[in-house]
Design a protein around this motif. Sequence first.
Motif, short mmCIF file in Angstrom:
data_model
loop_
_atom_site.label_atom_id
_atom_site.label_comp_id
_atom_site.label_asym_id
_atom_site.label_seq_id
_atom_site.Cartn_x
_atom_site.Cartn_y
_atom_site.Cartn_z
N GLU A 27 0.84 -1.18 -0.21
CA GLU A 27 0.07 -0.08 0.04
C GLU A 27 0.71 1.32 -0.19
OE1 GLU A 27 -2.31 -0.37 3.57
OE2 GLU A 27 -3.50 -1.94 2.54
N PHE A 28 0.69 2.18 -0.97
CA PHE A 28 1.44 3.39 -1.00
C PHE A 28 0.58 4.63 -0.99
CE2 PHE A 28 3.49 -0.23 -2.87
CZ PHE A 28 4.82 -0.13 -2.41
N THR A 29 1.29 5.63 -0.65
CA THR A 29 0.54 7.11 -0.50
C THR A 29 0.97 7.60 -1.95
OG1 THR A 29 2.40 8.13 0.39
CG2 THR A 29 0.72 7.32 1.99
N VAL A 30 0.41 8.74 -2.31
CA VAL A 30 0.53 9.35 -3.51
C VAL A 30 1.87 10.08 -3.45
CG1 VAL A 30 -0.23 11.35 -5.27
CG2 VAL A 30 -1.82 10.10 -3.83
N SER A 31 2.33 10.59 -2.31
CA SER A 31 3.81 11.08 -2.31
C SER A 31 4.80 10.05 -2.37
CB SER A 31 3.95 12.23 -1.29
OG SER A 31 3.62 11.40 0.14
N GLU A 32 4.61 8.85 -1.89
CA GLU A 32 5.37 7.78 -2.10
C GLU A 32 5.53 7.50 -3.52
OE1 GLU A 32 5.16 5.73 2.15
OE2 GLU A 32 4.00 4.89 0.77
N LEU A 33 4.57 7.48 -4.10
CA LEU A 33 4.30 6.98 -5.44
C LEU A 33 4.87 8.18 -6.35
CD1 LEU A 33 0.94 5.22 -5.53
CD2 LEU A 33 2.97 3.96 -6.09
N VAL A 34 4.82 9.26 -6.09
CA VAL A 34 5.45 10.35 -6.64
C VAL A 34 7.07 10.31 -6.68
CG1 VAL A 34 5.84 13.00 -6.51
CG2 VAL A 34 3.56 12.09 -6.63
N GLY A 38 8.82 9.68 -9.90
CA GLY A 38 9.69 10.98 -10.29
C GLY A 38 8.79 11.83 -11.30
N GLN A 39 7.62 11.95 -11.10
CA GLN A 39 6.52 12.69 -11.95
C GLN A 39 5.61 13.43 -11.08
OE1 GLN A 39 4.18 10.29 -14.49
NE2 GLN A 39 5.91 9.24 -15.20
N SER A 40 5.13 14.61 -11.47
CA SER A 40 4.36 15.46 -10.75
C SER A 40 3.33 15.05 -9.97
CB SER A 40 3.97 16.66 -11.41
OG SER A 40 2.87 16.12 -12.38
N GLY A 63 -7.17 8.49 8.09
CA GLY A 63 -7.22 9.82 8.44
C GLY A 63 -6.93 10.69 7.23
N SER A 64 -6.06 11.66 7.33
CA SER A 64 -5.94 12.54 6.16
C SER A 64 -5.00 11.79 5.04
CB SER A 64 -5.18 13.97 6.56
OG SER A 64 -3.92 13.40 7.40
N TRP A 65 -4.63 10.83 5.36
CA TRP A 65 -3.62 9.99 4.13
C TRP A 65 -4.39 9.18 3.33
CZ3 TRP A 65 1.42 8.04 7.19
CH2 TRP A 65 1.83 9.08 7.87
N MET A 66 -4.10 8.91 2.34
CA MET A 66 -4.80 8.12 1.33
C MET A 66 -3.98 6.90 0.70
SD MET A 66 -7.70 8.03 0.34
CE MET A 66 -8.72 9.70 -0.03
N PHE A 67 -4.27 5.80 1.06
CA PHE A 67 -3.31 4.69 0.44
C PHE A 67 -3.76 3.97 -0.78
CE2 PHE A 67 -1.47 5.25 4.73
CZ PHE A 67 -0.11 4.90 4.48
N TYR A 68 -3.08 3.57 -1.75
CA TYR A 68 -3.48 2.93 -2.86
C TYR A 68 -2.96 1.42 -2.91
CZ TYR A 68 -5.01 7.37 -4.57
OH TYR A 68 -5.87 8.61 -4.66
#
Length: 308
Positions: A27-34, A38-40, A63-68
């Motif tokens: 499971e990963f957050t958007v910022s980890e996937l970013v 290496g993309q915006s 909470g305020s985090w979203m995991f994918y």
Amino acid sequence: MDELITTLKAVAEPTRLRLLALCSQGEFTVSELVQILGQSQPRVSRHLKLLCDAGLLQKLREGSWMFYRFQPDENAAPLADQLLSLIPEGDAMIILDRKRLEEVKAERSKAATDYFRQNALHWDKIRALHVDAGEVEQAIGNILLEKPGEKFLDIGTGTGRMLELIAPQFQSAKGIDQSHEMLAIARDNLDRAKLKNCQLRQGDMYQLPFPDQSYDAASLHMVLHFADEPAKVIADAARVLRPGGKLLIIDFAPHHLEELRKKYHHRRLGFSDGEIVHWFQRNGLQFKSPVHLPGEQLTVALWLGIKK
Ligand SMILES: C[S@@+](CC[C@H](N)C(=O)[O-])C[C@H]1O[C@@H](n2cnc3c(N)ncnc32)[C@H](O)[C@@H]1O
């Protein structure tokens, strides 16, 4: 046909195929996937949305985090699994993604370990007061792993230890906890144990975010003594159990170690069998004879209730 085409369109793009491969690894957050891709952020979020809309990924709020995570819905699952198996392991981009993914996991793991180290001292001190954890786990396994069902829920999962112990024998398992930090440690532990049938959720044990009668077994391991209102915790745990489902509470028998209140924020100094019987009866749980494991200063008790 429409569904098939939507799924195929969703993956027919290099970044989205990479995202699918990445999210099958945890499971990963958007910022980890970013960080990995290496993309915006807006770009990655847009791709994630398309994959979620196509039923290939699931979005889980903590909470305020979203995991994918890769969890295709029933219709998309056969094709999604096939597509994943076709992604060439030796592809240079996939190899680089995996390497960065390992770096992200290592960072996560370090943050979790640092937090754990700060708190572990407390737990070790408490553990020293009661019977060996291995003995307790053996007793838990004897109860929960005898005829395991499909779905297991660990309430107040903390570091996810109960999931590691019990989940392999169930089809799927969830751990719920109110603390981000604890969930981060649990995520790290489950990753290492390669337990893919487990999910973690941030949530409150007083209001479990699950429908009635949706689990075959649930555990509350060293959680109830932190509760202001243990009766309500038991009521909600009983609510989510199917008829015949098991609720196993593992906690302390009544004791006089008042300092545990001050030092470690325990609300309750253990529970008597009578108290637990009363709460079980009020919530349609049949009480099974308890197990008591006496230790140096604290006795660990296991109370099993079966949903009628
Ligand atoms: C002592 S730890 C036990 C963790 C785990 N069950 C174990 O035995 O390793 C207690 C856990 O209960 C969680 N907790 C306390 N109050 C909670 C609540 N209202 N809802 C969900 N989790 C809660 C804490 O965050 C903590 O992780």
